[in-house]
Design a protein around this motif. Structure first.
Motif, PDB file in Angstrom:
ATOM      1  N   ARG A  24       0.832  -1.215   0.000  1.00  0.00           N
ATOM      2  CA  ARG A  24       0.000   0.000   0.000  1.00  0.00           C
ATOM      3  C   ARG A  24       0.858   1.252   0.000  1.00  0.00           C
ATOM      4  O   ARG A  24       0.537   2.236  -0.661  1.00  0.00           O
ATOM      5  CB  ARG A  24      -0.954  -0.015   1.204  1.00  0.00           C
ATOM      6  CG  ARG A  24      -2.161  -0.935   0.996  1.00  0.00           C
ATOM      7  CD  ARG A  24      -3.246  -0.681   2.048  1.00  0.00           C
ATOM      8  NE  ARG A  24      -2.777  -1.075   3.348  1.00  0.00           N
ATOM      9  CZ  ARG A  24      -3.184  -2.153   4.020  1.00  0.00           C
ATOM     10  NH1 ARG A  24      -4.109  -2.943   3.504  1.00  0.00           N
ATOM     11  NH2 ARG A  24      -2.700  -2.449   5.197  1.00  0.00           N
ATOM     12  N   VAL A  43       0.789   4.347  -2.685  1.00  0.00           N
ATOM     13  CA  VAL A  43       0.639   5.766  -2.334  1.00  0.00           C
ATOM     14  C   VAL A  43       1.818   6.567  -2.887  1.00  0.00           C
ATOM     15  O   VAL A  43       1.635   7.657  -3.452  1.00  0.00           O
ATOM     16  CB  VAL A  43       0.512   5.944  -0.802  1.00  0.00           C
ATOM     17  CG1 VAL A  43       0.642   7.406  -0.408  1.00  0.00           C
ATOM     18  CG2 VAL A  43      -0.828   5.382  -0.318  1.00  0.00           C
ATOM     19  N   SER A  48      -5.796  10.379   1.970  1.00  0.00           N
ATOM     20  CA  SER A  48      -5.866   9.198   1.091  1.00  0.00           C
ATOM     21  C   SER A  48      -6.819   9.417  -0.086  1.00  0.00           C
ATOM     22  O   SER A  48      -6.524   9.020  -1.208  1.00  0.00           O
ATOM     23  CB  SER A  48      -6.333   7.975   1.883  1.00  0.00           C
ATOM     24  OG  SER A  48      -5.418   7.677   2.909  1.00  0.00           O
ATOM     25  N   VAL A  55      -1.425  10.807   4.925  1.00  0.00           N
ATOM     26  CA  VAL A  55      -2.122   9.597   4.499  1.00  0.00           C
ATOM     27  C   VAL A  55      -2.211   8.587   5.638  1.00  0.00           C
ATOM     28  O   VAL A  55      -1.202   8.269   6.273  1.00  0.00           O
ATOM     29  CB  VAL A  55      -1.410   8.984   3.275  1.00  0.00           C
ATOM     30  CG1 VAL A  55      -1.996   7.623   2.941  1.00  0.00           C
ATOM     31  CG2 VAL A  55      -1.516   9.925   2.081  1.00  0.00           C
ATOM     32  N   THR A 105      -5.407   5.750   5.941  1.00  0.00           N
ATOM     33  CA  THR A 105      -5.985   4.505   5.418  1.00  0.00           C
ATOM     34  C   THR A 105      -5.286   4.024   4.145  1.00  0.00           C
ATOM     35  O   THR A 105      -5.218   2.818   3.913  1.00  0.00           O
ATOM     36  CB  THR A 105      -7.491   4.694   5.142  1.00  0.00           C
ATOM     37  OG1 THR A 105      -7.661   5.858   4.343  1.00  0.00           O
ATOM     38  CG2 THR A 105      -8.254   4.859   6.438  1.00  0.00           C
ATOM     39  N   GLY A 106      -4.785   4.912   3.335  1.00  0.00           N
ATOM     40  CA  GLY A 106      -4.108   4.514   2.102  1.00  0.00           C
ATOM     41  C   GLY A 106      -2.915   3.613   2.361  1.00  0.00           C
ATOM     42  O   GLY A 106      -2.553   2.782   1.523  1.00  0.00           O
ATOM     43  N   VAL A 107      -2.296   3.767   3.521  1.00  0.00           N
ATOM     44  CA  VAL A 107      -1.132   2.944   3.879  1.00  0.00           C
ATOM     45  C   VAL A 107      -1.518   1.839   4.869  1.00  0.00           C
ATOM     46  O   VAL A 107      -1.076   0.701   4.741  1.00  0.00           O
ATOM     47  CB  VAL A 107       0.005   3.812   4.457  1.00  0.00           C
ATOM     48  CG1 VAL A 107       1.099   2.951   5.090  1.00  0.00           C
ATOM     49  CG2 VAL A 107       0.603   4.693   3.350  1.00  0.00           C
TER      50      VAL A 107
END
Ligand SMILES: *Cc1c(COP(=O)(O)O)cnc(C)c1O
Length: 254
Positions: A13, A17, A226, A242, A244-246
């Motif tokens: 993830r 990103v 995100s 960021v 949730t993106g990670v």
């Protein structure tokens, strides 16, 4: 979940990103790595934050030195979480940003752990921080938080007063104004979100152009998360935050 699968998923993830940020920089005609990635670590256990920082170090080590992006920053919303996690991460990073509201009774604790406070949302708070920093003989990096969307649930100064307030903050001994932060509009329409980011950029540009005392280093724009980091990078974001993106979806708060 085993730590090995956590680690693989977080690394994948994080790579996605990083790729999104690079693509957004390209699309905006901006140099690669002009945007710093900040990991919003709220609610994530220490072990998971460590995994993400280790994944970032490994990914950066895997490319030739000149091509690696700058290391990620860590941002916490709550002073308690920052104070609890930061001492156990110093082998991996020394850059800790506070990105959530700061009550005056937590100022001392925040100063013990944060290297930058992004959530300065009043001149009063700035004065309080400045006084403590002067007596401690240190200079703290701060961003002024602006509520560009006007949503009542969001913190930050009214854009109409932000330039004036920032000039007051910039003039305080003990603080170094580094720029501005906002949480974008909660809207599915990217035009609306982007207009808010454009507002923050305009505020920063006016403050820089003022040439007033203490404004020389105020170029940072911390904006974009995100779901909307591309809109922020298009409007000159220098830090995107960021979570949730990670890390994937956050567990619901009970
Ligand atoms: C949680 C949070 C983020 C990250 O949001 P995601 O949607 O999880 O990427 C960024 N900024 C602030 C202030 C936050 O609280």
């Amino acid at each position: 979940m085993s730590s090995a699968s956590d680690s693989t998923e977080i690394a994948a993830r994080l790579a996605r990103v990083r790729a999104r940020v690079a693509a957004a920089e390209d699309a905006a005609g901006r140099p690669r790595d002009s945007v710093r990635l900040l990991l919003a670590t709220k609610t994530q256990p220490l072990e998971v934050v460590r995994i993400a920082l280790e994944a970032d170090a490994a990914a950066r080590a895997a490319v030739p030195a000149g091509d690696a992006p700058r290391a990620v920053l860590v941002g916490e919303n709550r002073v308690q979480e920052l104070v609890a996690k930061a001492p156990h991460l110093h082998d991996l990073t020394s850059d800790f940003h506070l990105i959530g509201p700061l009550q005056s009774n937590k100022v001392n604790q925040a100063l013990g752990a944060a290297t930058c406070i992004e959530s300065v949302d009043s001149v009063d708070l700035a004065r309080r921080l400045a006084t403590r920093c002067v007596s401690a003989g240190r200079v703290l990096d701060v961003l002024v938080q602006v509520n560009v969307s006007g949503e009542v649930t969001k913190h930050g100064l009214d854009p109409a007063h932000a330039v004036e307030a920032a000039l007051e903050v910039a003039a305080l001994d003990g603080l170094r104004l580094r720029g501005f932060m906002t949480v974008g509009a909660r809207s599915p329409e990217m035009d609306v979100v982007r207009a808010g980011y454009s507002t923050l950029r305009g505020i920063r540009d006016r403050v820089l152009a003022s040439g007033a005392a203490g404004t020389g280093a105020a170029g940072e724009l911390s904006m974009g998360m995100s779901g909307d980091l591309e809109a922020a990078v298009a409007e000159d974001a220098t830090i995107v935050r960021v979570g949730t993106g990670v890390f994937g979806a956050r567990p619901p708060v009970a």
